[in-house]
Write a protein that holds these residues in place. Sequence first.
Motif, mmCIF file in Angstrom:
data_model
loop_
_atom_site.group_PDB
_atom_site.id
_atom_site.type_symbol
_atom_site.label_atom_id
_atom_site.label_comp_id
_atom_site.label_asym_id
_atom_site.label_seq_id
_atom_site.Cartn_x
_atom_site.Cartn_y
_atom_site.Cartn_z
ATOM 1 N N HIS A 184 0.815 -1.213 0.000
ATOM 2 C CA HIS A 184 0.000 0.000 0.000
ATOM 3 C C HIS A 184 0.852 1.268 0.000
ATOM 4 O O HIS A 184 0.664 2.169 -0.841
ATOM 5 N N VAL A 185 1.806 1.355 0.906
ATOM 6 C CA VAL A 185 2.562 2.604 1.066
ATOM 7 C C VAL A 185 3.580 2.781 -0.058
ATOM 8 O O VAL A 185 3.833 3.910 -0.493
ATOM 9 N N THR A 186 4.145 1.694 -0.556
ATOM 10 C CA THR A 186 5.078 1.825 -1.678
ATOM 11 C C THR A 186 4.388 2.398 -2.905
ATOM 12 O O THR A 186 4.895 3.322 -3.558
ATOM 13 N N VAL A 187 3.222 1.872 -3.225
ATOM 14 C CA VAL A 187 2.478 2.384 -4.384
ATOM 15 C C VAL A 187 2.032 3.820 -4.131
ATOM 16 O O VAL A 187 2.043 4.663 -5.040
ATOM 17 N N ALA A 188 1.658 4.130 -2.889
ATOM 18 C CA ALA A 188 1.243 5.493 -2.562
ATOM 19 C C ALA A 188 2.389 6.478 -2.758
ATOM 20 O O ALA A 188 2.216 7.560 -3.340
ATOM 21 N N THR A 189 3.581 6.122 -2.283
ATOM 22 C CA THR A 189 4.723 7.029 -2.440
ATOM 23 C C THR A 189 5.131 7.172 -3.906
ATOM 24 O O THR A 189 5.529 8.253 -4.339
ATOM 25 N N LEU A 190 5.023 6.078 -4.660
ATOM 26 C CA LEU A 190 5.320 6.154 -6.093
ATOM 27 C C LEU A 190 4.342 7.093 -6.786
ATOM 28 O O LEU A 190 4.730 7.924 -7.622
ATOM 29 N N SER A 191 3.069 6.982 -6.433
ATOM 30 C CA SER A 191 2.053 7.857 -7.019
ATOM 31 C C SER A 191 2.303 9.310 -6.641
ATOM 32 O O SER A 191 2.184 10.211 -7.483
ATOM 33 N N VAL A 192 2.651 9.557 -5.392
ATOM 34 C CA VAL A 192 2.928 10.926 -4.957
ATOM 35 C C VAL A 192 4.151 11.488 -5.693
ATOM 36 O O VAL A 192 4.164 12.658 -6.088
ATOM 37 N N GLY A 193 5.173 10.657 -5.885
ATOM 38 C CA GLY A 193 6.338 11.109 -6.646
ATOM 39 C C GLY A 193 5.969 11.552 -8.049
ATOM 40 O O GLY A 193 6.441 12.581 -8.543
ATOM 41 N N LEU A 194 5.087 10.787 -8.711
ATOM 42 C CA LEU A 194 4.607 11.173 -10.037
ATOM 43 C C LEU A 194 3.788 12.460 -9.979
ATOM 44 O O LEU A 194 3.907 13.321 -10.858
ATOM 45 N N CYS A 195 2.970 12.596 -8.952
ATOM 46 C CA CYS A 195 2.131 13.790 -8.828
ATOM 47 C C CYS A 195 2.959 15.045 -8.552
ATOM 48 O O CYS A 195 2.566 16.148 -8.947
ATOM 49 N N VAL A 196 4.090 14.897 -7.865
ATOM 50 C CA VAL A 196 4.978 16.038 -7.650
ATOM 51 C C VAL A 196 5.471 16.563 -9.002
ATOM 52 O O VAL A 196 5.436 17.775 -9.273
ATOM 53 N N ILE A 197 5.912 15.638 -9.857
ATOM 54 C CA ILE A 197 6.361 16.047 -11.195
ATOM 55 C C ILE A 197 5.190 16.571 -12.013
ATOM 56 O O ILE A 197 5.310 17.567 -12.735
ATOM 57 N N GLY A 198 4.034 15.909 -11.887
ATOM 58 C CA GLY A 198 2.854 16.344 -12.631
ATOM 59 C C GLY A 198 2.403 17.737 -12.251
ATOM 60 O O GLY A 198 2.010 18.534 -13.116
ATOM 61 N N CYS A 199 2.466 18.065 -10.964
ATOM 62 C CA CYS A 199 2.085 19.407 -10.515
ATOM 63 C C CYS A 199 3.053 20.453 -11.053
ATOM 64 O O CYS A 199 2.635 21.529 -11.491
ATOM 65 N N ALA A 200 4.350 20.136 -11.032
ATOM 66 C CA ALA A 200 5.339 21.069 -11.581
ATOM 67 C C ALA A 200 5.071 21.331 -13.055
ATOM 68 O O ALA A 200 5.100 22.479 -13.517
ATOM 69 N N LEU A 201 4.775 20.271 -13.808
ATOM 70 C CA LEU A 201 4.478 20.421 -15.232
ATOM 71 C C LEU A 201 3.194 21.230 -15.448
ATOM 72 O O LEU A 201 3.121 22.054 -16.359
ATOM 73 N N ALA A 202 2.190 20.979 -14.619
ATOM 74 C CA ALA A 202 0.930 21.710 -14.755
ATOM 75 C C ALA A 202 1.132 23.205 -14.544
ATOM 76 O O ALA A 202 0.611 24.032 -15.302
ATOM 77 N N LEU A 203 1.889 23.561 -13.525
ATOM 78 C CA LEU A 203 2.148 24.976 -13.262
ATOM 79 C C LEU A 203 2.982 25.607 -14.376
ATOM 80 O O LEU A 203 2.759 26.764 -14.751
ATOM 81 N N LEU A 204 3.934 24.845 -14.912
ATOM 82 C CA LEU A 204 4.724 25.359 -16.032
ATOM 83 C C LEU A 204 3.845 25.590 -17.256
ATOM 84 O O LEU A 204 3.983 26.603 -17.958
ATOM 85 N N TYR A 205 2.943 24.652 -17.526
ATOM 86 C CA TYR A 205 2.036 24.820 -18.670
ATOM 87 C C TYR A 205 1.167 26.062 -18.500
ATOM 88 O O TYR A 205 1.027 26.867 -19.432
ATOM 89 N N LEU A 206 0.585 26.220 -17.327
ATOM 90 C CA LEU A 206 -0.298 27.365 -17.098
ATOM 91 C C LEU A 206 0.473 28.684 -17.213
ATOM 92 O O LEU A 206 -0.051 29.665 -17.758
ATOM 93 N N THR A 207 1.701 28.702 -16.727
ATOM 94 C CA THR A 207 2.511 29.921 -16.815
ATOM 95 C C THR A 207 2.906 30.211 -18.262
ATOM 96 O O THR A 207 2.775 31.348 -18.732
ATOM 97 N N LYS A 208 3.376 29.192 -18.962
ATOM 98 C CA LYS A 208 3.799 29.394 -20.357
ATOM 99 C C LYS A 208 2.608 29.794 -21.233
ATOM 100 O O LYS A 208 2.702 30.686 -22.080
ATOM 101 N N ASP A 209 1.462 29.155 -21.008
ATOM 102 C CA ASP A 209 0.260 29.491 -21.783
ATOM 103 C C ASP A 209 -0.170 30.933 -21.546
ATOM 104 O O ASP A 209 -0.571 31.638 -22.473
ATOM 105 N N HIS A 210 -0.057 31.374 -20.289
ATOM 106 C CA HIS A 210 -0.433 32.752 -19.953
ATOM 107 C C HIS A 210 0.418 33.760 -20.727
ATOM 108 O O HIS A 210 -0.121 34.706 -21.331
ATOM 109 N N TYR A 211 1.723 33.556 -20.740
ATOM 110 C CA TYR A 211 2.607 34.506 -21.420
ATOM 111 C C TYR A 211 2.533 34.369 -22.934
ATOM 112 O O TYR A 211 2.719 35.351 -23.657
ATOM 113 N N GLU A 212 2.284 33.170 -23.444
ATOM 114 C CA GLU A 212 2.114 33.016 -24.884
ATOM 115 C C GLU A 212 0.890 33.780 -25.371
ATOM 116 O O GLU A 212 0.910 34.388 -26.448
#
Length: 328
Positions: A184-212
Motif C-alpha cells: 500500500h505505502v510503496t504504491v502510494a509514495t510512487l504515485s505521490v512522486g509522479l504527482c509532484v512532477i505532474g504538478c510542476a508540469l501543470a504549473l509550467l504549462y499554465l505559466t507558459k500558456d499565460h505569457y504566450e
Amino acid sequence: MTNQTLAQASDIAVWASMVLLTVAMLAFAAHLAVTGTRVRAQSVDAATRESAADSAQQEGSADQGGGVSVLTLPPEDEPVPTRRWGVIGMQVTWLATFALIAGVVLRGWSVGRAPLGNMYEFALAAAMFALVIYAGWALRKDRLWLGLFVTLPVLLILGAAKLSWYTEASQLMPSLNSIWLIIHVTVATLSVGLCVIGCALALLYLTKDHYERKGEVPGWLAALPVSKALERITYGIHIVAFPLWTFTLIAGAIWAEQAWGRYWGWDPKEVWTFVIWVVYAAYLHARATSGWHPRKATWLAVAGAVCILINYTVVNTFFVGWHSYSGI
C-alpha cells in the motif's frame, strides 16, 4: 532492535542528497537562464531576417528598370544553446538520487523493516521516487529544462522531513506489521512522486500558456517547450499516476479490513485519500471532455496536488483517527 550507526548513516546520506540537490538546482537554473536568452535572441534575429526579406521583396517588385537588386541577409546558422549547465545539473541530480536511495535503504536496514512507517520515512520514499522517475525519464528524453522544477520541490520535501517530520528510527506499531504496509505505502509514495512532477508540469504549462497568450514570453520560459507540448506531458504523467492512486485506495481498504475488521470507516485519512482520487478523476474526465479547455482542466490537476499536501501536512498531523501513527 535498532542499529543506531546505520540510522545515523542514513541521516548523513539524506543531508548529502540535500546538498547535492541544491547544487543541481543552481545548475539547472543557470541552464534555463542561458538557454532562454539564446532562444529569445534567435527569435529576434529570425524576425529581423523575415522583415528584411519582406522589404527586399517589396523593393524588387517596385523596381521597373529591369535591374537586379541583391540583398544580403544575416546568416541563418545560429549557435546552438549550450547544454553545459544542464548536463552538470543532471549529473549532480544522479548523485543526489543515489545518496537518497542509500539514505532510504540504510534507514530500513537500521530497523530491519520497510522504511515506510511514519511521515518522515514516507516523505523520503516519495522524494526518492520523484528523483528516480525524473532521472530515468531524462535518460530517454531531453528533460534538462524540467530539472529545476523537480529538484526544487524535492528539496523542499526533504527539508520539511528533516525539520518538521523527523522521527528517530524505531520499530513499527503492531497494526502496521503487515505485508500491506509494503504494498500500500510503496504504491502510494510512487504515485505521490509522479504527482509532484505532474504538478510542476501543470504549473509550467499554465505559466507558459499565460505569457504566450500575452505575446511576451520571459527569457527562462523561452527555454521550455511550447505550452501545448507541456500540457500533453502533464496529462501523460497523470495518466500513469491515477491508476496507482486508485490501487492505493483499494489496497488501503483491504489492509483496513485485515487490521480493524472493516474496509471503510470514514476515518479522516481515508476520506482525504478518496477526495484526492475524486479530484484527479475529475481532471482526467475534464481533460477528455471536449467542452473543457485544457487550461481549465489543468487547474484540477493543481488542486489534486494541493489536496495531497493538505492530506499529508494537515490531516496526518491535526486529525485524530485510526491512522494517527505519524510518529511526530
